[in-house]
Write an enzyme that holds these catalytic residues in place. Sequence first.
Site, mmCIF file in Angstrom:
data_model
loop_
_atom_site.group_PDB
_atom_site.id
_atom_site.type_symbol
_atom_site.label_atom_id
_atom_site.label_comp_id
_atom_site.label_asym_id
_atom_site.label_seq_id
_atom_site.Cartn_x
_atom_site.Cartn_y
_atom_site.Cartn_z
ATOM 1 C CG ASP A 105 6.530 -3.787 -7.209
ATOM 2 O OD1 ASP A 105 7.691 -3.886 -6.780
ATOM 3 O OD2 ASP A 105 5.609 -4.582 -6.927
HETATM 4 N N1 URA Z 1 4.383 -4.951 -2.290
HETATM 5 C C1 URA Z 1 4.373 -5.124 -3.612
HETATM 6 O O1 URA Z 1 4.051 -6.200 -4.097
HETATM 7 N N2 URA Z 1 4.721 -4.103 -4.392
HETATM 8 C C2 URA Z 1 5.059 -2.881 -3.923
HETATM 9 O O2 URA Z 1 5.352 -1.964 -4.700
HETATM 10 C C3 URA Z 1 5.063 -2.693 -2.530
HETATM 11 C C4 URA Z 1 4.723 -3.751 -1.729
#
Ligand code: URA
Length: 243
Positions: A105
């Site tokens: 993310d």
């Molecule tokens: N899980 C998440 O919620 N975000 C990420 O970036 C990676 C795994």
Amino acid sequence: MGQVRLDKLLADAGYGTRSQVRQLVRKKHVTINGEPAKGPEQKIDVDKDQIFCEGKPVFYAAYEYYMLNKPAGVVSAVTDNRDKTVVELIEDRQRRDLFPVGRLDKDTEGLLLITNDGILANRLLTPGRHVEKTYYAEVDGPVTQMDIKLFAEGLDIGEERRTLPAVLIVEESGNACSKVQLTITEGKFHQVKRMFQAVGRRVTFLKRLTMGSLTLDEALAPGEYRKLTEGEILALKKQGLST
Ligand code: URA
């Protein structure tokens, strides 16, 4: 690597589109072993031939593998209209076809493999292979023995199936903030955040530490990157084969 067409090699190395590099060749701006290149379709032995373009040596890497410590605020994409992308952070890249293996993310930090090796990427991302990924997370409240059990059993995060068993290790549990490590073998959208949401917690900081055999190099500050070592590449390839 063997033989590659000159126009493909130059385009892959970032000298322009296929038609732009053909122009360079036709205008005799490219030499092979000291002689002007014969034509864009000329076959190049990448292990032996010395290529120069406009008097400068052309470096050609068939595959590149970078470990990036992704900083927050950068998107896991090749190009983006609004935000800086993880591929744009790799300033030393020679290849134009690099991409991130999986996504973190925008606000997540940590280990991201950036390569142009599609076969390896596929092996690492194929759901059936269950490649382990470990994250460090901070959450907004206590994490209990019951949570550890629930994560191990699998959680309902609104998908057709529960999450696969995940290993939750509590480093510190506090009323306002807890620090944990979580190992999962899937890669569902926002998976870690949704797993904590399922037990009533909100992730306030998330950083990926490992992916398969690859571990984030502690020496890399957020935004820094380095090439993978031969050993790291081999281990990842083996892992992709054996899982
Ligand atoms: N899980 C998440 O919620 N975000 C990420 O970036 C990676 C795994």
